[in-house]
Design a protein around this motif. Structure first.
Motif, PDB file in Angstrom:
ATOM      1  N   LEU A  98       0.847  -1.189   0.000  1.00  0.00           N
ATOM      2  CA  LEU A  98       0.000   0.000   0.000  1.00  0.00           C
ATOM      3  C   LEU A  98       0.884   1.240   0.000  1.00  0.00           C
ATOM      4  CD1 LEU A  98      -2.801   1.431   0.408  1.00  0.00           C
ATOM      5  CD2 LEU A  98      -2.461   1.094   2.872  1.00  0.00           C
ATOM      6  N   PHE A  99       0.579   2.172  -0.888  1.00  0.00           N
ATOM      7  CA  PHE A  99       1.268   3.466  -0.883  1.00  0.00           C
ATOM      8  C   PHE A  99       0.261   4.544  -1.226  1.00  0.00           C
ATOM      9  CE2 PHE A  99       1.263   2.393  -5.312  1.00  0.00           C
ATOM     10  CZ  PHE A  99       1.395   3.564  -6.039  1.00  0.00           C
ATOM     11  N   SER A 100       0.630   5.783  -0.989  1.00  0.00           N
ATOM     12  CA  SER A 100      -0.338   6.879  -1.137  1.00  0.00           C
ATOM     13  C   SER A 100       0.120   7.905  -2.167  1.00  0.00           C
ATOM     14  CB  SER A 100      -0.567   7.571   0.212  1.00  0.00           C
ATOM     15  OG  SER A 100       0.638   8.133   0.702  1.00  0.00           O
ATOM     16  N   ALA A 101      -0.864   8.621  -2.701  1.00  0.00           N
ATOM     17  CA  ALA A 101      -0.607   9.737  -3.607  1.00  0.00           C
ATOM     18  C   ALA A 101      -1.715  10.754  -3.420  1.00  0.00           C
ATOM     19  CB  ALA A 101      -0.555   9.277  -5.060  1.00  0.00           C
ATOM     20  N   ASP A 102      -1.339  12.023  -3.267  1.00  0.00           N
ATOM     21  CA  ASP A 102      -2.350  13.070  -3.124  1.00  0.00           C
ATOM     22  C   ASP A 102      -2.648  13.687  -4.478  1.00  0.00           C
ATOM     23  OD1 ASP A 102       0.092  14.532  -3.409  1.00  0.00           O
ATOM     24  OD2 ASP A 102      -0.889  16.276  -2.523  1.00  0.00           O
ATOM     25  N   TRP A 103      -3.758  14.419  -4.555  1.00  0.00           N
ATOM     26  CA  TRP A 103      -4.194  14.978  -5.830  1.00  0.00           C
ATOM     27  C   TRP A 103      -3.504  16.289  -6.178  1.00  0.00           C
ATOM     28  CZ3 TRP A 103     -10.019  14.191  -7.324  1.00  0.00           C
ATOM     29  CH2 TRP A 103     -10.319  12.820  -7.271  1.00  0.00           C
ATOM     30  N   ALA A 104      -2.842  16.912  -5.200  1.00  0.00           N
ATOM     31  CA  ALA A 104      -2.206  18.202  -5.472  1.00  0.00           C
ATOM     32  C   ALA A 104      -0.855  18.027  -6.150  1.00  0.00           C
ATOM     33  CB  ALA A 104      -2.036  18.984  -4.178  1.00  0.00           C
ATOM     34  N   SER A 105      -0.081  17.065  -5.684  1.00  0.00           N
ATOM     35  CA  SER A 105       1.270  16.890  -6.232  1.00  0.00           C
ATOM     36  C   SER A 105       1.464  15.561  -6.947  1.00  0.00           C
ATOM     37  CB  SER A 105       2.302  17.001  -5.103  1.00  0.00           C
ATOM     38  OG  SER A 105       2.088  15.984  -4.135  1.00  0.00           O
ATOM     39  N   GLY A 106       0.552  14.622  -6.754  1.00  0.00           N
ATOM     40  CA  GLY A 106       0.714  13.297  -7.334  1.00  0.00           C
ATOM     41  C   GLY A 106       0.303  13.250  -8.791  1.00  0.00           C
ATOM     42  N   ARG A 107       1.219  12.838  -9.640  1.00  0.00           N
ATOM     43  CA  ARG A 107       0.931  12.595 -11.048  1.00  0.00           C
ATOM     44  C   ARG A 107       1.182  11.122 -11.336  1.00  0.00           C
ATOM     45  NH1 ARG A 107      -0.997  16.536 -10.000  1.00  0.00           N
ATOM     46  NH2 ARG A 107      -0.849  18.615 -10.944  1.00  0.00           N
ATOM     47  N   PHE A 108       0.410  10.554 -12.246  1.00  0.00           N
ATOM     48  CA  PHE A 108       0.591   9.134 -12.523  1.00  0.00           C
ATOM     49  C   PHE A 108       2.018   8.858 -12.971  1.00  0.00           C
ATOM     50  CE2 PHE A 108       0.773   5.505 -15.398  1.00  0.00           C
ATOM     51  CZ  PHE A 108       0.296   4.509 -14.553  1.00  0.00           C
ATOM     52  N   ASP A 109       2.628   7.863 -12.328  1.00  0.00           N
ATOM     53  CA  ASP A 109       3.992   7.467 -12.632  1.00  0.00           C
ATOM     54  C   ASP A 109       4.022   5.946 -12.682  1.00  0.00           C
ATOM     55  OD1 ASP A 109       6.675   6.853 -12.754  1.00  0.00           O
ATOM     56  OD2 ASP A 109       7.283   8.172 -11.117  1.00  0.00           O
ATOM     57  N   ARG A 110       4.103   5.419 -13.890  1.00  0.00           N
ATOM     58  CA  ARG A 110       4.051   3.969 -14.057  1.00  0.00           C
ATOM     59  C   ARG A 110       5.139   3.254 -13.273  1.00  0.00           C
ATOM     60  NH1 ARG A 110       2.357   0.163 -18.418  1.00  0.00           N
ATOM     61  NH2 ARG A 110       3.348  -1.800 -17.777  1.00  0.00           N
ATOM     62  N   SER A 111       6.295   3.870 -13.172  1.00  0.00           N
ATOM     63  CA  SER A 111       7.426   3.201 -12.539  1.00  0.00           C
ATOM     64  C   SER A 111       7.136   2.830 -11.084  1.00  0.00           C
ATOM     65  CB  SER A 111       8.686   4.068 -12.616  1.00  0.00           C
ATOM     66  OG  SER A 111       8.553   5.231 -11.807  1.00  0.00           O
ATOM     67  N   LEU A 112       6.314   3.617 -10.399  1.00  0.00           N
ATOM     68  CA  LEU A 112       5.995   3.312  -9.004  1.00  0.00           C
ATOM     69  C   LEU A 112       5.250   1.989  -8.892  1.00  0.00           C
ATOM     70  CD1 LEU A 112       4.856   6.844  -7.775  1.00  0.00           C
ATOM     71  CD2 LEU A 112       7.135   5.804  -7.628  1.00  0.00           C
ATOM     72  N   PHE A 113       4.301   1.780  -9.789  1.00  0.00           N
ATOM     73  CA  PHE A 113       3.528   0.537  -9.795  1.00  0.00           C
ATOM     74  C   PHE A 113       4.396  -0.642 -10.238  1.00  0.00           C
ATOM     75  CE2 PHE A 113       0.487   3.950 -10.144  1.00  0.00           C
ATOM     76  CZ  PHE A 113      -0.574   3.543  -9.350  1.00  0.00           C
ATOM     77  N   ASP A 114       5.198  -0.423 -11.260  1.00  0.00           N
ATOM     78  CA  ASP A 114       6.034  -1.502 -11.779  1.00  0.00           C
ATOM     79  C   ASP A 114       7.075  -1.952 -10.749  1.00  0.00           C
ATOM     80  OD1 ASP A 114       4.682  -1.588 -14.166  1.00  0.00           O
ATOM     81  OD2 ASP A 114       6.172  -0.429 -15.286  1.00  0.00           O
TER      82      ASP A 114
END
Length: 380
Positions: A98-114
Motif C-alpha cells: 500500500l502506498f499513497s498519492a495526493d491529488w495536489a502533487s501526485g501525477r501518474f507514474d508507471r514506474s511506481l507501480f512496476d
C-alpha cells in the motif's frame, strides 16, 4: 498355333474379369467405404486434429482459504529499504504493498507501480483528494493533533461536490488512463477513513454535505469505467467505529456495484484504543455493521500496535490467533511506520519474532502474480 476351345475361352474371360475388378472396381469401393490399401496409406499421412483445449480458469488472489500479508511504509515505492527490513523480520514476502498519492502533487507514474509489481506484490494505491503538504507544514509547527486535523481538513479545492460535478475530471482521467495502461491488477483505495473528521473528503468537514461522498465515489468510479480501466479493484475503507458520534457506515457506502473489497483501518495504542483491546474488541462491532449491508471480501487495510503499555507482542500474537475465524478477511496490511508512535514490527526483536511466528502459518503462504484475478467473493 493355339487352338481355341470352349474351356480355354472361359478361362480367359474369367481372367479378364478378375483383372478389371482388381484395377477398376476395388479401389473405388475401398475409397467409398474407407477400407483397403489406399485408405491405410491415407490414414498414415492425414494430419490428426486435436480437440480444442478449454480455457484455464484464472487463479484467484488470494486463493481459497488463504489471506495475504501487506505492508505500508513511509517511503513507499520510492525506497524499499523499510520493505526489505520488514520482509527479513517477518520471514515472509508481503504480497501487497500500500502506498499513497495526493491529488495536489501526485501525477501518474508507471514506474511506481512496476517497482512494486516486479517485487511480486500487488500495488494498492491510497488515492487522496487533498494537498498533503498542508498536513506536513502543520506537523512541522509542532501543533496538537486535533489542531492539525482542523487545518488539513479545510481544503475547498477538493470539496466532494467539486469532484462529483466533474471539476477535477481531467486529473481523474489522467490516472484512469495510466492505470489502464499497466495491464495488471491494481487496488484503488479512494478517500479512506471517510467516517472520520480529519480529512477534507469527510462529510463532517470542508463544507461537504450528507450524500456527497457517495456521489463523488460513484463519479470517479464511472470515469474509470468509461476509460476502460477494468483492472482496478475498488477498496472502500472506513475507520473502525469508536463511539456513537460516527455516522452509520451504510450512509457512506457507494454500493456493491461500485466496490470490490471492503477495508478497515484500526490500531491498538492510540486515541480511543489506547487501553488494551484485542483485535475483536477493536474491529468486531464494525465488521458486524459492514455485514448488515455488504458481503464483499474484507481487507484490514491499516493496522498495527504501539508498545507504550508494553503489550505490543501480546497484541500481535492474539490478533493472529483470532484472525482465522474471520473467513471473510482476505488480507492484512501492516502499517510499518514510525509516526507519532512506532508501529513497526522491527521496533523490537520480540515484536519481529512474534509477527514472524504468526505469519509462518500456511494460511499466509501464497504468492501474487500479475496474471492472477483479485478475489471478488468470500470463500464458501
Amino acid at each position: 498355333m493355339l487352338r481355341l476351345t470352349l474351356p480355354r475361352v472361359l478361362v480367359a474371360l474369367v481372367a479378364v474379369l478378375l483383372l478389371t475388378y482388381a484395377f477398376a472396381v476395388a479401389p473405388r469401393t475401398a475409397d467409398r467405404w474407407g477400407g483397403g490399401v489406399g485408405a491405410d496409406v491415407a490414414a498414415t499421412t492425414r494430419p490428426s486434429v486435436s480437440p480444442p483445449t478449454p480455457p484455464r480458469e484464472p487463479e484467484l488472489f488470494p486463493p481459497a482459504g488463504k489471506a495475504f500479508i501487506g505492508v505500508m511504509t513511509h517511503e513507499g515505492p520510492y525506497n524499499f529499504k523499510a520493505v526489505d527490513e520488514f520482509t527479513k523480520a517477518a520471514k515472509r514476502q508481503p504480497q501487497v504493498m500500500l502506498f499513497s498519492a495526493d491529488w495536489a502533487s501526485g501525477r501518474f507514474d508507471r514506474s511506481l507501480f512496476d517497482r512494486i509489481s516486479d517485487r511480486g506484490m500487488m500495488p494498492m494505491l491510497a488515492w487522496e483528494p487533498w494537498d498533503y503538504r498542508i498536513d506536513e507544514k502543520a506537523r512541522k509547527q509542532g501543533l496538537r493533533l486535533r489542531e492539525i486535523d482542523e487545518i488539513r481538513s479545510d481544503q475547498p479545492t477538493y470539496r466532494l461536490a467539486r469532484i462529483a460535478s466533474g471539476d477535477l475530471d481531467d486529473y481523474v482521467l489522467s490516472w484512469a488512463e495510466g492505470i489502464k495502461s499497466l495491464g495488471y491488477p491494481v487496488a484503488l483505495r479512494f478517500g479512506h477513513e471517510m467516517n472520520g473528521d480529519w480529512y477534507p473528503w469527510s462529510e463532517a468537514t470542508n463544507g461537504n454535505r450528507a450524500g456527497d461522498y457517495v456521489k463523488a465515489w460513484r463519479h470517479v468510479h464511472d470515469l474509470f469505467r468509461t476509460a476502460g480501466a477494468t483492472n482496478v479493484t475498488w477498496v472502500w475503507s472506513p475507520n473502525v467505529q469508536w463511539d456513537e458520534s460516527t455516522p452509520p457506515l451504510e450512509s457512506l457506502y457507494p454500493g456493491d456495484a461500485y466496490v470490490d473489497w471492503l477495508g478497515l483501518s484500526g490500531y491498538y495504542g492510540t486515541g480511543y484504543f489506547s487501553d488494551y483491546r484485542n483485535f475483536d474488541e477493536i474491529f468486531g462491532d464494525t465488521i458486524e455493521e459492514l455485514r448488515t449491508f455488504s458481503e464483499r471480501p474484507l481487507v484490514i487495510t491499516e493496522t498495527a500496535a504501539a508498545d507504550d503499555n508494553g503489550r505490543k507482542v501480546e497484541w500481535i500474537k492474539e490478533t493472529f490467533r483470532l484472525l482465522p475465524k474471520h473467513r471473510d478477511i482476505i488480507g492484512v496490511i501492516w502499517f510499518e511506520v514510525d509516526k507519532e508512535l512506532d508501529w513497526r514490527i522491527v521496533s523490537s526483536r520480540a515484536s519481529a519474532t512474534a509477527f514472524a511466528q504468526a505469519v509462518a502459518a500456511p494460511r499466509y503462504d501464497l504468492r501474487w502474480s500479475p496474471e492472477m484475478v483479485p478475489r471478488g467473493e468470500v470463500d464458501d
